[in-house]
Design an enzyme around this catalytic site. Structure first.
Site, PDB file in Angstrom:
ATOM      1  N   LYS A  22       0.821  -1.208   0.000  1.00 43.48           N
ATOM      2  CA  LYS A  22       0.000   0.000   0.000  1.00 43.48           C
ATOM      3  C   LYS A  22       0.856   1.260   0.000  1.00 43.48           C
ATOM      4  O   LYS A  22       0.606   2.210  -0.752  1.00 43.48           O
ATOM      5  CB  LYS A  22      -0.918   0.020   1.237  1.00 43.48           C
ATOM      6  N   ASN A  23       1.878   1.277   0.845  1.00 43.08           N
ATOM      7  CA  ASN A  23       2.691   2.484   0.984  1.00 43.08           C
ATOM      8  C   ASN A  23       3.634   2.705  -0.196  1.00 43.08           C
ATOM      9  O   ASN A  23       4.294   3.738  -0.281  1.00 43.08           O
ATOM     10  CB  ASN A  23       3.492   2.429   2.290  1.00 43.08           C
ATOM     11  N   CYS A 117      -5.602   8.617   8.785  1.00 42.94           N
ATOM     12  CA  CYS A 117      -5.719   8.119  10.153  1.00 42.94           C
ATOM     13  C   CYS A 117      -5.434   9.234  11.148  1.00 42.94           C
ATOM     14  O   CYS A 117      -4.566  10.079  10.938  1.00 42.94           O
ATOM     15  CB  CYS A 117      -4.749   6.962  10.395  1.00 42.94           C
ATOM     16  N   ARG A 122       0.843  15.209  12.253  1.00 43.18           N
ATOM     17  CA  ARG A 122       1.867  14.762  11.312  1.00 43.18           C
ATOM     18  C   ARG A 122       2.098  15.893  10.322  1.00 43.18           C
ATOM     19  O   ARG A 122       1.438  15.979   9.296  1.00 43.18           O
ATOM     20  CB  ARG A 122       1.412  13.476  10.611  1.00 43.18           C
ATOM     21  N   ASP A 315       4.319   1.200  11.838  1.00 47.19           N
ATOM     22  CA  ASP A 315       3.099   0.559  11.349  1.00 47.19           C
ATOM     23  C   ASP A 315       2.895  -0.852  11.899  1.00 47.19           C
ATOM     24  O   ASP A 315       1.864  -1.478  11.625  1.00 47.19           O
ATOM     25  CB  ASP A 315       3.099   0.512   9.818  1.00 47.19           C
ATOM     26  N   ARG A 407      -8.623  -0.132   4.307  1.00 46.70           N
ATOM     27  CA  ARG A 407      -7.717   0.805   3.642  1.00 46.70           C
ATOM     28  C   ARG A 407      -6.366   0.155   3.330  1.00 46.70           C
ATOM     29  O   ARG A 407      -5.687   0.560   2.391  1.00 46.70           O
ATOM     30  CB  ARG A 407      -7.484   2.032   4.519  1.00 46.70           C
TER      31      ARG A 407
END
Length: 428
Positions: A22-23, A117, A122, A315, A407
Site C-alpha cells: 500500500k505504501n 488516520c 503529522r 506501522d 484501507r
C-alpha cells in the site's frame, strides 16, 4: 457499516500470500501525473485507499483503469486539473503525494491539507521546505497548499536545488517522495540529504527511473536527481507489503499457530523478526517466504522502540502491543515516529489487557489471556491489532469501523478465515 465478529481460540495454520505494498503503490500512482504516457501497475492491491487515489486522479482529469486481476493504469494526458480538493484529499493522507508531481510537471499545484488516520499531528513542513528549495513559491491559505514555479506560464520549470529533509523523528517518507518526484522534471540537478531509506522510497525510485528519470543513491540518505525534460510510460510491479507480512506473522504468533507468509521480502522485516525472536518465536525463511513455528509458552517480554527503516516500523507497533499483552512479564513499547499513536490502547484494555501510557511509551504487563468484548477501530494499524487480539481472546470480539482496516488489508477477514480463524464480516 461493516464490522467483524471474531470467535477466539483457534490457532492459525496455513499459507498466505502478500499483496503489493500500500505504501508503495499510492505514491507510484501519483507519479503517473509526471507523464502523458501510460503507467501500469500489474499487482496493485485491491484496497479502499487505492480506490481513493484513483478517484482523485480521475477527478483531476487522468484516465484510470482497474482490471479484474488488480492491474491498474494511469494516463495523465490532455487537460489535467492542478487542484486536489478537500472532498478527495480528506479521505487519505497519501493524497498529498500529488503535490510534487503537479509542481514538477505543470509548475503549479493547489492541494488541500491531507486527512487519513487520526493519531496525532503529522506535519507537512518538510514537503514545503523541500519544494521551496527546488524553486517553488509556497503559500498556505484557506486549508490549501499552493505551490507555484515563477514563470510557469511561459514554460519555466523548477530550477532544482539542494535540501536536508531530516527531522527529530527521522527522515520524512512522503516528504522524500514528494520532493523526489518534483525534482525529476527540474531544469537542473537536485540533491536530497537526509532522505528516507524505506523500501517504498526505493521502489518509487525504480519506477521513476523506468519512466526515464535519472536518480541515483537508492537505499542511501543522499539522493541525486538529474532533471530531465519529460518522462515516459512504464510497467512497474510494486514491492510486497512488508507491514501486511508482519501482521500475518504476528497473527500466527499470537494464536500459537504455524503461518507461512509467501511472496514477501524477508530482509524488509529484519527488525520485527528480531524482536519476535527475542520473545521466543522461531522462524524458517526462504528467498521469498517466512514461516513462524507454533509456540506453546507465552512469549517473553520485549522492549521495542519504533525507528526509521531498517528499525522497527511504527506501522507494526499496535500489532506488537497486542502480542506483548500476553507476554510472561512486562514490556515497554516506545513510538519515536508518532508519539501519540496509541488510540488502540484503550480498546485493548476493553479486552482485559494491562497497559498504561507513559509519555511516548506504553507499559504492557502481560497477562495469561484476553476476553472478548466490543471494540472500535480508530485507524488502520489499530484495526489489525484488535483483530489479532480478538483471534486469541476468550469468547466473541466485535470490531467496529472496519473500513479502517480495508484501507490497507485486502479482505483480511477472508484471508484469516482461510487460515482457520473464526471471523465473519457483518453489517449493522
Amino acid at each position: 457499516m461493516d464490522y467483524f465478529s471474531i470467535s477466539g481460540g483457534d490457532p492459525l495454520r496455513g499459507s498466505v500470500r502478500v499483496r503489493g505494498a500500500k505504501n508503495a503503490v499510492l505514491p507510484i500512482l501519483a507519479a503517473g501525473l509526471l507523464s502523458e504516457e501510460t503507467l501500469r501497475i500489474p499487482n496493485a492491491p485491491k484496497l479502499s485507499d487505492v480506490k481513493t487515489m484513483l478517484t482523485l486522479l480521475e477527478a483531476m482529469g487522468c484516465r484510470v483503469q482497474r482490471d479484474d486481476d488488480g492491474a491498474v493504469e494511469v494516463e495523465a494526458k490532455g487537460d489535467i486539473i492542478w487542484e486536489a480538493t478537500w472532498d478527495h484529499v480528506r479521505q487519505m493522507r497519501a493524497s498529498i503525494c500529488v503535490l510534487g508531481p503537479l509542481v514538477g510537471r505543470f509548475g503549479r499545484a493547489k492541494v488541500s491539507l491531507p486527512g487519513g488516520c487520526v493519531f496525532g499531528v503529522r506535519p507537512i513542513d518538510m514537503h514545503i521546505k523541500g519544494l521551496a528549495a527546488l524553486g517553488a513559491k509556497i503559500t498556505l491559505e484557506e486549508g490549501f497548499i499552493e505551490a507555484v514555479v515563477p514563470g510557469h506560464e511561459s514554460g519555466a520549470r523548477l530550477p532544482g536545488g539542494e535540501v536536508f529533509l531530516g527531522t527529530p523523528a527521522g527522515p520524512t517518507v512522503t516528504g522524500t517522495m514528494n520532493v523526489l518526484m518534483a525534482a525529476t522534471l527540474a531544469e537542473g540537478r537536485s540533491v536530497i540529504h537526509g532522505a528516507a531509506c524505506e523500501p517504498e522510497v526505493g521502489d518509487l525510485i525504480k519506477c521513476l527511473n523506468s519512466m526515464g528519470a535519472r536518480i541515483s543513491g537508492e537505499g542511501s540518505p543522499t539522493l541525486i536527481i538529474e532533471g530531465v525534460e519529460r518522462l515516459g510510460g512504464a510497467t512497474h510491479a510494486v514491492i510486497p507489503d512488508r507491514i501486511e507480512a508482519g501482521t500475518y506473522l504476528m497473527a500466527g504468533a499470537i494464536t500459537g499457530g504455524r503461518v507461512r507468509v509467501e511472496g514477501c521480502v524477508p530482509g524488509h522485516l529484519s527488525a520485527p523478526i528480531d524482536a519476535m525472536e527475542s520473545a521466543g518465536y522461531v522462524f524458517e525463511m526462504g528467498e521469498d517466504w517466512i514461516e513462524i513455528a507454533p509456540r506453546r509458552e507465552r512469549p517473553r517480554p520485549v522492549d521495542v522502540t519504533t525507528q526509521p527503516y531498517p528499525g522497527f516500523p511504527t506501522d507494526l507497533q499496535a500489532q506488537m502491543m497486542a502480542l506483548m499483552a500476553l507476554a510472561d512479564g512486562t514490556s515497554v513499547i516506545t513510538d519515536r515516529i508518532y508519539p501519540d499513536r496509541y488510540m488502540h490502547l484503550a480498546e485493548l484494555l476493553r479486552l482485559g489487557a494491562h497497559i498504561r501510557r507513559q509519555g511516548s511509551s506504553a507499559i504492557i504487563e502481560g497477562i495469561p489471556s484476553l476476553s472478548g468484548a466490543p471494540v472500535t477501530a480508530s485507524d488502520l494499524r489499530a484495526s489489525a491489532a484488535l483483530v489479532m487480539a480478538g483471534l486469541v481472546a476468550k469468547g466473541t470480539t466485535t470490531v467496529h469501523r472496519v473500513y479502517h482496516i480495508d484501507r490497507g488489508y485486502q479482505r483480511i477477514d477472508e484471508r484469516i478465515g482461510e487460515l482457520g480463524g473464526r471471523i465473519s464480516r457483518l453489517s449493522e
